[in-house]
Design an enzyme around this catalytic site. Structure first.
Site, PDB file in Angstrom:
ATOM      1  N   GLY A   1       0.827  -1.211   0.000  1.00 49.55           N
ATOM      2  CA  GLY A   1       0.000   0.000   0.000  1.00 49.55           C
ATOM      3  C   GLY A   1       0.851   1.246   0.000  1.00 49.55           C
ATOM      4  O   GLY A   1       2.055   1.185  -0.257  1.00 49.55           O
ATOM      5  N   ASN A   2       0.234   2.385   0.266  1.00 57.06           N
ATOM      6  CA  ASN A   2       0.993   3.643   0.327  1.00 57.06           C
ATOM      7  C   ASN A   2       0.398   4.548   1.398  1.00 57.06           C
ATOM      8  O   ASN A   2      -0.615   4.225   2.013  1.00 57.06           O
ATOM      9  CB  ASN A   2       1.021   4.319  -1.056  1.00 57.06           C
ATOM     10  N   HIS A   3       1.041   5.704   1.609  1.00 60.50           N
ATOM     11  CA  HIS A   3       0.674   6.578   2.737  1.00 60.50           C
ATOM     12  C   HIS A   3      -0.554   7.456   2.497  1.00 60.50           C
ATOM     13  O   HIS A   3      -0.929   8.227   3.365  1.00 60.50           O
ATOM     14  CB  HIS A   3       1.833   7.534   3.049  1.00 60.50           C
TER      15      HIS A   3
END
Ligand code: CTP
Length: 397
Positions: free
Chosen positions: A201-203
Protein backbone atom coordinates in the site's frame (compact mmCIF):
# COMPACT_ATOMS: atom_id res chain seq x y z
CA UNK A 1 -12.71 36.33 0.80
CA UNK A 2 -13.69 39.19 3.16
CA UNK A 3 -15.60 37.81 6.14
CA UNK A 4 -17.28 40.01 8.73
CA UNK A 5 -17.65 38.23 12.07
CA UNK A 6 -20.25 39.72 14.42
CA UNK A 7 -19.83 38.68 18.05
CA UNK A 8 -22.65 39.35 20.51
CA UNK A 9 -22.73 39.32 24.30
CA UNK A 10 -22.93 35.74 25.49
CA UNK A 11 -20.65 33.44 27.45
CA UNK A 12 -19.73 31.62 24.22
CA UNK A 13 -18.12 34.82 22.85
CA UNK A 14 -14.72 33.32 23.66
CA UNK A 15 -15.36 30.68 20.97
CA UNK A 16 -15.16 33.47 18.38
CA UNK A 17 -11.38 33.10 18.71
CA UNK A 18 -11.58 29.59 17.20
CA UNK A 19 -13.75 30.86 14.35
CA UNK A 20 -11.33 33.71 13.57
CA UNK A 21 -8.36 31.34 13.61
CA UNK A 22 -10.00 28.86 11.21
CA UNK A 23 -10.97 31.65 8.81
CA UNK A 24 -7.57 33.38 8.80
CA UNK A 25 -5.75 30.06 8.41
CA UNK A 26 -7.89 29.38 5.34
CA UNK A 27 -6.64 32.69 3.90
CA UNK A 28 -9.72 34.87 4.55
CA UNK A 29 -9.61 38.53 5.57
CA UNK A 30 -11.61 38.70 8.82
CA UNK A 31 -13.13 41.90 10.19
CA UNK A 32 -14.60 41.44 13.67
CA UNK A 33 -17.49 43.58 14.92
CA UNK A 34 -18.26 42.86 18.56
CA UNK A 35 -21.30 44.41 20.20
CA UNK A 36 -20.74 46.48 23.35
CA UNK A 37 -21.91 43.52 25.47
CA UNK A 38 -19.60 41.09 23.64
CA UNK A 39 -16.68 43.20 24.89
CA UNK A 40 -17.73 42.37 28.46
CA UNK A 41 -16.86 38.75 27.65
CA UNK A 42 -13.87 39.07 25.31
CA UNK A 43 -11.33 41.85 24.78
CA UNK A 44 -10.95 43.83 21.56
CA UNK A 45 -7.17 43.25 21.79
CA UNK A 46 -7.63 39.47 21.50
CA UNK A 47 -9.95 39.91 18.52
CA UNK A 48 -7.51 42.33 16.84
CA UNK A 49 -4.48 40.11 17.41
CA UNK A 50 -6.15 37.01 16.00
CA UNK A 51 -7.88 38.70 13.05
CA UNK A 52 -4.87 40.92 12.17
CA UNK A 53 -7.40 43.73 11.69
CA UNK A 54 -8.40 46.66 13.88
CA UNK A 55 -11.56 46.28 15.95
CA UNK A 56 -13.62 49.42 16.47
CA UNK A 57 -17.30 48.71 17.08
CA UNK A 58 -18.22 52.38 17.56
CA UNK A 59 -20.65 53.55 14.88
CA UNK A 60 -19.57 57.17 15.41
CA UNK A 61 -15.81 56.94 14.83
CA UNK A 62 -14.21 57.13 11.40
CA UNK A 63 -17.56 58.53 10.20
CA UNK A 64 -16.11 59.99 6.99
CA UNK A 65 -15.60 56.46 5.57
CA UNK A 66 -19.28 55.57 6.28
CA UNK A 67 -17.96 52.47 8.04
CA UNK A 68 -21.15 50.38 8.21
CA UNK A 69 -21.89 50.80 4.50
CA UNK A 70 -18.28 50.04 3.55
CA UNK A 71 -18.25 46.94 5.78
CA UNK A 72 -21.63 45.73 4.50
CA UNK A 73 -20.84 46.33 0.84
CA UNK A 74 -17.35 44.80 0.84
CA UNK A 75 -18.24 41.67 2.86
CA UNK A 76 -18.43 38.42 0.90
CA UNK A 77 -19.89 36.65 3.92
CA UNK A 78 -21.17 37.67 7.37
CA UNK A 79 -21.19 35.32 10.37
CA UNK A 80 -22.74 36.22 13.71
CA UNK A 81 -21.51 33.86 16.44
CA UNK A 82 -22.55 33.64 19.14
CA UNK A 83 -25.91 35.30 18.54
CA UNK A 84 -27.95 36.11 21.66
CA UNK A 85 -31.77 36.14 21.93
CA UNK A 86 -31.62 39.92 22.10
CA UNK A 87 -29.59 40.04 18.86
CA UNK A 88 -32.14 37.80 17.08
CA UNK A 89 -34.93 40.14 18.21
CA UNK A 90 -33.10 43.24 17.03
CA UNK A 91 -32.24 41.66 13.70
CA UNK A 92 -35.79 40.40 13.13
CA UNK A 93 -37.10 43.93 13.68
CA UNK A 94 -34.36 45.59 11.61
CA UNK A 95 -33.22 47.75 14.54
CA UNK A 96 -30.05 49.53 13.42
CA UNK A 97 -28.69 50.70 16.77
CA UNK A 98 -25.00 49.72 16.57
CA UNK A 99 -22.29 49.06 13.99
CA UNK A 100 -23.09 45.35 13.64
CA UNK A 101 -26.82 45.91 13.05
CA UNK A 102 -26.12 48.73 10.56
CA UNK A 103 -23.64 46.54 8.67
CA UNK A 104 -26.16 43.70 8.51
CA UNK A 105 -28.77 46.02 7.02
CA UNK A 106 -26.26 47.40 4.51
CA UNK A 107 -25.12 44.07 3.07
CA UNK A 108 -26.14 41.78 0.22
CA UNK A 109 -23.67 39.09 1.37
CA UNK A 110 -24.94 35.74 2.67
CA UNK A 111 -25.44 35.77 6.46
CA UNK A 112 -25.01 32.85 8.84
CA UNK A 113 -26.19 33.22 12.42
CA UNK A 114 -25.18 30.79 15.17
CA UNK A 115 -27.37 31.33 18.25
CA UNK A 116 -26.31 30.35 21.78
CA UNK A 117 -28.48 30.78 24.86
CA UNK A 118 -30.30 28.83 27.55
CA UNK A 119 -32.82 26.25 26.36
CA UNK A 120 -35.76 28.19 27.80
CA UNK A 121 -34.74 31.32 25.88
CA UNK A 122 -34.19 29.37 22.64
CA UNK A 123 -37.61 27.74 22.98
CA UNK A 124 -39.40 30.94 24.04
CA UNK A 125 -42.18 31.89 21.62
CA UNK A 126 -40.55 35.29 20.98
CA UNK A 127 -37.24 33.70 19.94
CA UNK A 128 -39.00 30.99 17.89
CA UNK A 129 -40.93 33.72 16.05
CA UNK A 130 -37.78 35.81 15.43
CA UNK A 131 -35.87 32.79 14.09
CA UNK A 132 -38.78 31.94 11.75
CA UNK A 133 -38.89 35.55 10.48
CA UNK A 134 -35.15 35.61 9.81
CA UNK A 135 -35.19 32.21 8.06
CA UNK A 136 -38.04 33.42 5.85
CA UNK A 137 -35.80 36.33 4.82
CA UNK A 138 -33.09 33.90 3.71
CA UNK A 139 -30.82 34.21 6.74
CA UNK A 140 -29.16 30.88 7.55
CA UNK A 141 -29.64 30.10 11.25
CA UNK A 142 -27.75 27.13 12.71
CA UNK A 143 -29.54 24.97 15.26
CA UNK A 144 -27.72 25.26 18.60
CA UNK A 145 -25.98 22.13 19.87
CA UNK A 146 -27.36 20.16 22.79
CA UNK A 147 -25.17 19.83 25.88
CA UNK A 148 -23.87 21.51 28.99
CA UNK A 149 -24.94 25.16 29.33
CA UNK A 150 -23.46 27.97 31.42
CA UNK A 151 -25.00 26.85 34.69
CA UNK A 152 -25.34 23.31 35.97
CA UNK A 153 -28.05 22.58 33.42
CA UNK A 154 -27.89 20.93 29.98
CA UNK A 155 -30.07 21.18 26.89
CA UNK A 156 -30.37 22.79 23.46
CA UNK A 157 -28.58 26.14 23.35
CA UNK A 158 -24.83 25.52 23.13
CA UNK A 159 -22.89 27.26 20.39
CA UNK A 160 -21.90 24.67 17.74
CA UNK A 161 -18.15 24.05 17.45
CA UNK A 162 -16.14 26.63 15.42
CA UNK A 163 -15.33 24.16 12.60
CA UNK A 164 -19.03 23.42 12.12
CA UNK A 165 -19.90 27.14 12.02
CA UNK A 166 -17.10 27.93 9.57
CA UNK A 167 -17.97 24.99 7.27
CA UNK A 168 -21.65 25.99 7.18
CA UNK A 169 -20.77 29.64 6.54
CA UNK A 170 -18.27 28.94 3.75
CA UNK A 171 -20.79 26.64 2.08
CA UNK A 172 -23.16 29.63 1.87
CA UNK A 173 -20.54 31.75 0.13
CA UNK A 174 -19.26 29.09 -2.28
CA UNK A 175 -19.37 30.22 -5.91
CA UNK A 176 -21.94 28.17 -7.86
CA UNK A 177 -19.62 27.81 -10.86
CA UNK A 178 -19.91 24.02 -11.19
CA UNK A 179 -23.70 23.73 -11.39
CA UNK A 180 -24.68 21.26 -14.11
CA UNK A 181 -21.24 19.61 -14.14
CA UNK A 182 -20.61 16.00 -13.17
CA UNK A 183 -17.12 15.45 -11.73
CA UNK A 184 -15.52 12.08 -11.05
CA UNK A 185 -12.92 12.22 -8.26
CA UNK A 186 -10.67 9.39 -7.11
CA UNK A 187 -9.16 9.48 -3.61
CA UNK A 188 -7.06 7.41 -1.24
CA UNK A 189 -4.42 4.82 -1.95
CA UNK A 190 -4.90 1.45 -3.62
CA UNK A 191 -3.88 -1.74 -1.82
CA UNK A 192 -2.51 -4.67 -3.78
CA UNK A 193 -2.99 -7.98 -1.95
CA UNK A 194 -0.15 -10.40 -1.22
CA UNK A 195 -2.33 -12.90 0.63
CA UNK A 196 -5.68 -12.61 2.48
CA UNK A 197 -4.10 -10.51 5.29
CA UNK A 198 -1.18 -8.63 3.72
CA UNK A 199 -0.98 -6.01 1.01
CA UNK A 200 1.31 -3.49 -0.67
CA UNK A 201 0.00 0.00 0.00
CA UNK A 202 0.99 3.64 0.33
CA UNK A 203 0.67 6.58 2.74
CA UNK A 204 -2.24 8.36 1.02
CA UNK A 205 -5.03 9.23 3.49
CA UNK A 206 -7.48 10.38 0.82
CA UNK A 207 -7.98 13.74 2.56
CA UNK A 208 -7.14 15.86 -0.50
CA UNK A 209 -9.51 13.90 -2.76
CA UNK A 210 -12.28 14.07 -0.17
CA UNK A 211 -11.76 17.83 0.23
CA UNK A 212 -12.08 18.16 -3.56
CA UNK A 213 -15.32 16.14 -3.55
CA UNK A 214 -16.76 18.18 -0.65
CA UNK A 215 -15.84 21.57 -2.15
CA UNK A 216 -16.97 20.64 -5.69
CA UNK A 217 -20.33 19.59 -4.22
CA UNK A 218 -20.63 22.94 -2.42
CA UNK A 219 -19.90 24.69 -5.71
CA UNK A 220 -22.87 22.96 -7.30
CA UNK A 221 -21.25 19.97 -9.05
CA UNK A 222 -22.69 16.49 -9.06
CA UNK A 223 -19.79 14.46 -7.66
CA UNK A 224 -18.94 10.79 -7.93
CA UNK A 225 -16.20 9.90 -5.45
CA UNK A 226 -14.31 6.64 -5.94
CA UNK A 227 -12.38 6.10 -2.74
CA UNK A 228 -9.64 3.55 -2.24
CA UNK A 229 -9.22 2.52 1.38
CA UNK A 230 -10.08 5.82 3.05
CA UNK A 231 -11.04 6.01 6.71
CA UNK A 232 -12.13 9.67 6.68
CA UNK A 233 -15.89 10.20 7.09
CA UNK A 234 -17.63 11.07 3.81
CA UNK A 235 -20.86 13.04 3.78
CA UNK A 236 -23.23 14.65 1.30
CA UNK A 237 -21.60 13.41 -1.89
CA UNK A 238 -23.93 12.49 -4.78
CA UNK A 239 -22.35 9.08 -5.39
CA UNK A 240 -19.71 7.31 -3.31
CA UNK A 241 -18.02 4.04 -4.33
CA UNK A 242 -15.44 2.18 -2.26
CA UNK A 243 -12.67 0.24 -4.00
CA UNK A 244 -9.43 -1.36 -2.87
CA UNK A 245 -7.14 -2.37 -5.74
CA UNK A 246 -5.96 -0.48 -8.83
CA UNK A 247 -7.94 -2.93 -11.00
CA UNK A 248 -11.18 -2.12 -9.13
CA UNK A 249 -10.43 1.60 -9.36
CA UNK A 250 -9.81 1.33 -13.11
CA UNK A 251 -13.08 -0.56 -13.66
CA UNK A 252 -15.07 2.12 -11.80
CA UNK A 253 -13.33 4.99 -13.61
CA UNK A 254 -13.94 3.52 -17.06
CA UNK A 255 -17.55 2.70 -16.16
CA UNK A 256 -18.19 6.40 -15.41
CA UNK A 257 -16.08 8.08 -18.11
CA UNK A 258 -18.90 8.53 -20.63
CA UNK A 259 -21.12 10.34 -18.14
CA UNK A 260 -18.83 12.96 -16.62
CA UNK A 261 -17.45 16.40 -17.53
CA UNK A 262 -14.16 16.04 -15.62
CA UNK A 263 -12.06 13.39 -13.91
CA UNK A 264 -9.74 14.30 -11.04
CA UNK A 265 -7.27 11.49 -10.34
CA UNK A 266 -6.23 12.35 -6.78
CA UNK A 267 -5.83 8.69 -5.80
CA UNK A 268 -2.37 7.27 -5.27
CA UNK A 269 -2.48 4.23 -7.52
CA UNK A 270 0.00 1.39 -6.99
CA UNK A 271 2.17 1.11 -10.08
CA UNK A 272 2.66 -2.63 -9.46
CA UNK A 273 0.66 -5.53 -8.07
CA UNK A 274 1.73 -8.98 -6.90
CA UNK A 275 1.55 -11.40 -9.83
CA UNK A 276 0.48 -14.50 -7.95
CA UNK A 277 -1.44 -13.64 -4.83
CA UNK A 278 -1.90 -16.47 -2.38
CA UNK A 279 -5.44 -17.58 -1.51
CA UNK A 280 -4.17 -18.85 1.83
CA UNK A 281 -2.30 -16.84 4.45
CA UNK A 282 1.47 -17.22 3.95
CA UNK A 283 2.80 -18.95 7.07
CA UNK A 284 6.00 -17.54 8.54
CA UNK A 285 6.97 -21.03 9.70
CA UNK A 286 6.82 -22.31 6.10
CA UNK A 287 8.55 -19.39 4.36
CA UNK A 288 12.17 -19.76 5.43
CA UNK A 289 14.45 -16.69 5.63
CA UNK A 290 13.64 -15.11 2.28
CA UNK A 291 10.65 -14.73 0.02
CA UNK A 292 10.41 -13.27 -3.46
CA UNK A 293 7.30 -11.41 -4.61
CA UNK A 294 7.03 -11.03 -8.36
CA UNK A 295 5.37 -7.72 -9.23
CA UNK A 296 3.71 -6.87 -12.51
CA UNK A 297 2.79 -3.37 -13.71
CA UNK A 298 -0.73 -2.04 -13.17
CA UNK A 299 -2.26 -0.12 -16.04
CA UNK A 300 -1.73 3.65 -15.85
CA UNK A 301 -5.36 4.63 -15.31
CA UNK A 302 -4.85 8.35 -15.96
CA UNK A 303 -2.87 7.86 -19.17
CA UNK A 304 -5.46 5.27 -20.26
CA UNK A 305 -8.43 7.53 -19.70
CA UNK A 306 -6.71 10.43 -21.49
CA UNK A 307 -6.19 8.20 -24.52
CA UNK A 308 -9.86 7.05 -24.44
CA UNK A 309 -10.97 10.71 -24.21
CA UNK A 310 -8.82 11.57 -27.24
CA UNK A 311 -9.77 8.47 -29.27
CA UNK A 312 -13.49 8.80 -28.66
CA UNK A 313 -13.51 12.60 -28.79
CA UNK A 314 -15.11 12.86 -25.33
CA UNK A 315 -15.51 16.31 -23.77
CA UNK A 316 -13.95 15.33 -20.45
CA UNK A 317 -11.37 17.46 -18.66
CA UNK A 318 -8.61 15.40 -17.02
CA UNK A 319 -6.72 16.36 -13.87
CA UNK A 320 -3.71 14.37 -12.66
CA UNK A 321 -1.72 14.52 -9.46
CA UNK A 322 1.98 14.03 -9.00
CA UNK A 323 3.74 13.35 -5.73
CA UNK A 324 7.33 14.36 -6.42
CA UNK A 325 10.51 14.59 -4.39
CA UNK A 326 11.81 17.94 -5.70
CA UNK A 327 14.75 19.91 -4.33
CA UNK A 328 13.13 23.34 -4.92
CA UNK A 329 10.18 25.08 -6.64
CA UNK A 330 11.88 25.26 -10.04
CA UNK A 331 12.63 21.57 -9.87
CA UNK A 332 9.00 20.87 -8.90
CA UNK A 333 7.75 22.92 -11.85
CA UNK A 334 10.06 21.05 -14.24
CA UNK A 335 8.83 17.68 -12.93
CA UNK A 336 5.19 18.83 -13.02
CA UNK A 337 5.40 20.03 -16.62
CA UNK A 338 7.10 16.82 -17.62
CA UNK A 339 4.35 14.73 -15.97
CA UNK A 340 1.60 16.89 -17.50
CA UNK A 341 3.02 16.06 -20.90
CA UNK A 342 3.74 12.38 -20.27
CA UNK A 343 0.25 11.72 -18.85
CA UNK A 344 -1.39 13.94 -21.49
CA UNK A 345 -3.87 15.42 -19.00
CA UNK A 346 -5.25 19.00 -19.08
CA UNK A 347 -4.24 19.99 -15.54
CA UNK A 348 -1.52 18.57 -13.28
CA UNK A 349 -1.34 19.20 -9.55
CA UNK A 350 2.13 18.55 -8.15
CA UNK A 351 3.15 18.42 -4.54
CA UNK A 352 6.56 18.05 -3.02
CA UNK A 353 6.65 15.01 -0.74
CA UNK A 354 10.37 15.32 0.05
CA UNK A 355 9.77 15.53 3.82
CA UNK A 356 6.65 13.34 3.92
CA UNK A 357 4.72 16.18 5.65
CA UNK A 358 1.69 16.05 3.35
CA UNK A 359 0.48 12.53 4.20
CA UNK A 360 -2.29 12.51 6.79
CA UNK A 361 -1.81 16.25 7.40
CA UNK A 362 -4.53 18.86 6.94
CA UNK A 363 -2.01 21.14 5.19
CA UNK A 364 -0.70 20.90 1.66
CA UNK A 365 1.40 22.91 -0.76
CA UNK A 366 0.92 22.48 -4.49
CA UNK A 367 1.90 23.74 -7.90
CA UNK A 368 -0.87 23.59 -10.52
CA UNK A 369 0.23 23.54 -14.16
CA UNK A 370 -2.11 23.41 -17.14
CA UNK A 371 -1.78 22.41 -20.79
CA UNK A 372 -2.65 26.02 -21.66
CA UNK A 373 0.49 27.15 -19.82
CA UNK A 374 -0.73 28.58 -16.52
CA UNK A 375 1.36 27.89 -13.41
CA UNK A 376 0.01 28.72 -9.94
CA UNK A 377 1.24 27.81 -6.48
CA UNK A 378 -0.91 27.50 -3.36
CA UNK A 379 -0.17 26.67 0.31
CA UNK A 380 -2.81 26.04 2.93
CA UNK A 381 -5.39 23.61 4.23
CA UNK A 382 -6.50 20.81 1.94
CA UNK A 383 -9.84 22.69 1.64
CA UNK A 384 -8.02 25.82 0.41
CA UNK A 385 -5.99 23.73 -2.05
CA UNK A 386 -9.17 21.97 -3.25
CA UNK A 387 -10.81 25.31 -3.99
CA UNK A 388 -7.75 26.55 -5.84
CA UNK A 389 -7.74 23.43 -8.05
CA UNK A 390 -11.49 23.89 -8.67
CA UNK A 391 -10.90 27.58 -9.55
CA UNK A 392 -8.44 26.45 -12.24
CA UNK A 393 -10.76 23.65 -13.40
CA UNK A 394 -13.84 25.88 -13.59
CA UNK A 395 -12.01 28.14 -16.06
CA UNK A 396 -11.57 25.23 -18.45
CA UNK A 397 -14.55 22.93 -17.96
N1 CTP B 1 -1.88 7.10 -11.75
C1 CTP B 1 -2.75 6.26 -12.41
N2 CTP B 1 -2.45 4.95 -12.57
C2 CTP B 1 -1.29 4.46 -12.10
C3 CTP B 1 -0.38 5.31 -11.42
C4 CTP B 1 -0.72 6.63 -11.26
O1 CTP B 1 -3.80 6.71 -12.84
N3 CTP B 1 -1.03 3.17 -12.26
C5 CTP B 1 -2.25 8.51 -11.64
C6 CTP B 1 -2.40 9.06 -10.23
O2 CTP B 1 -3.74 8.99 -9.79
C7 CTP B 1 -1.95 10.49 -10.38
C8 CTP B 1 -0.95 10.45 -11.50
O3 CTP B 1 -1.19 9.23 -12.19
O4 CTP B 1 -3.00 11.33 -10.80
C9 CTP B 1 0.51 10.54 -11.13
O5 CTP B 1 0.94 9.56 -10.25
P1 CTP B 1 2.52 9.32 -9.99
O6 CTP B 1 2.62 8.27 -8.95
O7 CTP B 1 3.24 10.58 -9.78
O8 CTP B 1 2.93 8.83 -11.41
P2 CTP B 1 3.77 7.67 -11.92
O9 CTP B 1 3.23 7.43 -13.26
O10 CTP B 1 3.77 6.55 -10.95
O11 CTP B 1 5.18 8.35 -12.07
P3 CTP B 1 6.60 8.18 -11.37
O12 CTP B 1 6.51 7.03 -10.42
O13 CTP B 1 7.49 7.97 -12.50
O14 CTP B 1 6.81 9.50 -10.69
Amino acid sequence: MRVVLGVTGGIAAYKATGIIRLLTEAGHDVKVIPTANALRFIGATTLEALSHNSVDPDLYTDVESVKHVELGQTADLIIVAPATASFLARMASGLADDLLMNTLLATKAPILVAPAMHTEMWQNAATVGNVATLRERGIEILEPAVGRLTGADSGAGRLPEPDEIVAAALALAAPQDLVGKHILITAGGTQEPIDPVRFLGNHSSGMQGIALATEATKRGAKVTLIAANVSEPISAIHEFVRVSTAAELEAEVSGHLNFVDAVIMAAAVADFRVENTSDKKLKRSELGEEITLRLVANPDILAGLVSTINLEGLKVLSVGFAAETASNTNDLQRLAEHKLESKGCDILVANNVSNGAVFGSDQNSVLVVTKKGSVTARDGSKTTIANHILDVLSQEI
